[in-house]
Design a protein around this motif. Structure first.
Motif, PDB file in Angstrom:
ATOM      1  N   VAL A 179       0.637  -1.063   0.110  1.00 43.12           N
ATOM      2  CA  VAL A 179       0.217   0.190   0.033  1.00 43.12           C
ATOM      3  C   VAL A 179       0.702   0.943  -0.151  1.00 43.12           C
ATOM      4  N   ARG A 180       2.100   1.257   0.466  1.00 40.41           N
ATOM      5  CA  ARG A 180       2.608   2.413   0.613  1.00 40.41           C
ATOM      6  C   ARG A 180       3.523   2.928  -0.061  1.00 40.41           C
ATOM      7  N   ALA A 181       3.931   1.726  -0.665  1.00 44.04           N
ATOM      8  CA  ALA A 181       4.491   2.441  -2.143  1.00 44.04           C
ATOM      9  C   ALA A 181       3.658   2.512  -3.486  1.00 44.04           C
ATOM     10  N   CYS A 182       2.078   2.174  -3.559  1.00 47.82           N
ATOM     11  CA  CYS A 182       1.195   2.054  -3.830  1.00 47.82           C
ATOM     12  C   CYS A 182       0.564   3.958  -4.385  1.00 47.82           C
ATOM     13  N   GLU A 183       0.771   4.354  -2.772  1.00 49.44           N
ATOM     14  CA  GLU A 183       0.768   5.571  -2.561  1.00 49.44           C
ATOM     15  C   GLU A 183       2.145   6.549  -3.014  1.00 49.44           C
ATOM     16  N   GLU A 184       2.356   6.113  -2.437  1.00 47.81           N
ATOM     17  CA  GLU A 184       4.044   7.011  -2.554  1.00 47.81           C
ATOM     18  C   GLU A 184       4.072   6.796  -4.524  1.00 47.81           C
ATOM     19  N   ARG A 185       4.260   5.963  -5.776  1.00 50.58           N
ATOM     20  CA  ARG A 185       4.064   5.746  -6.612  1.00 50.58           C
ATOM     21  C   ARG A 185       3.412   6.887  -7.005  1.00 50.58           C
ATOM     22  N   TYR A 186       1.282   6.492  -7.235  1.00 56.15           N
ATOM     23  CA  TYR A 186       0.724   7.030  -7.714  1.00 56.15           C
ATOM     24  C   TYR A 186      -0.444   7.632  -7.227  1.00 56.15           C
ATOM     25  N   MET A 187      -0.596   7.933  -6.311  1.00 58.13           N
ATOM     26  CA  MET A 187      -1.456   8.585  -5.572  1.00 58.13           C
ATOM     27  C   MET A 187      -0.993   9.772  -5.745  1.00 58.13           C
ATOM     28  N   GLY A 188      -2.372  11.314  -5.128  1.00 55.70           N
ATOM     29  CA  GLY A 188      -1.585  12.807  -5.132  1.00 55.70           C
ATOM     30  C   GLY A 188      -1.253  13.582  -6.694  1.00 55.70           C
ATOM     31  N   ARG A 189      -1.207  12.693  -7.611  1.00 52.98           N
ATOM     32  CA  ARG A 189      -0.889  13.181  -8.786  1.00 52.98           C
ATOM     33  C   ARG A 189      -2.732  13.985  -9.195  1.00 52.98           C
ATOM     34  N   ALA A 190      -3.660  13.903  -9.064  1.00 50.93           N
ATOM     35  CA  ALA A 190      -4.990  14.668  -9.133  1.00 50.93           C
ATOM     36  C   ALA A 190      -5.078  15.778  -9.187  1.00 50.93           C
TER      37      ALA A 190
END
Length: 159
Positions: free
Chosen positions: A106-117
């Motif tokens: 989950v951590r890697a998923c959030e760091e790599r792909y989230m927050g770009r919206a």
């Protein structure tokens, strides 16, 4: 009760999902989860859907833009991607869903792909179809309010 040894525990993968809709659309966590389950059930059938075990871990949606993290059983990633891509509406409101990427934690998923919206939306008046109309501007996309709902446009359409 004892924990299972590590080699017997279920393994998971995590999908980062981007969501777009009209600016006045309201999507709740529960309704999006239901739409994902319904899509998986239709595409994979009940046994395939149960095997993939798609579960919504995190969800945020505001002003027509959102993102989510979906937990998927290891080995069912491709089926899950297809099922998520088949989600076209939530509670009758059309939405666009795209998978940004997949990760093992989950951590890697959030760091790599989230927050770009993009969270920057601007309300402006634009000239469209020979009239001044209200519009919501997000990056290159412009959602123009008409008598029959919103119309998607680009900046070039407004010139």
């Amino acid at each position: 009760m004892k924990h299972l040894p590590k080699h017997l525990r279920p393994r998971w993968r995590y999908l980062a999902v981007g969501i777009k809709a009209w600016p006045d659309t309201s999507v709740s966590r529960r309704s999006f989860q239901r739409a994902v389950w319904y899509s998986a059930g239709n595409l994979l059938g009940d046994p395939g859907s149960a095997d993939a075990d798609l579960s919504l871990l995190s969800f945020s949606f505001e002003d027509g833009i959102g993102e989510a993290v979906i937990q998927v059983r290891h080995g069912h990633l491709e089926e899950a991607r297809a099922a998520v891509a088949c989600v076209t509406s939530v509670d009758g409101d059309p939405i666009g869903v795209h998978v940004r990427g997949a990760s093992g934690t989950v951590r890697a998923c959030e760091e790599r792909y989230m927050g770009r919206a993009s969270r920057t939306t601007v309300q402006r008046d634009v000239a469209f179809e020979g009239r001044d109309r209200s519009a919501v501007v997000r990056e290159d996309a412009v959602d123009v309010s008409t008598d029959h709902g919103y119309v998607g446009a680009t900046r070039l359409d407004l010139e």
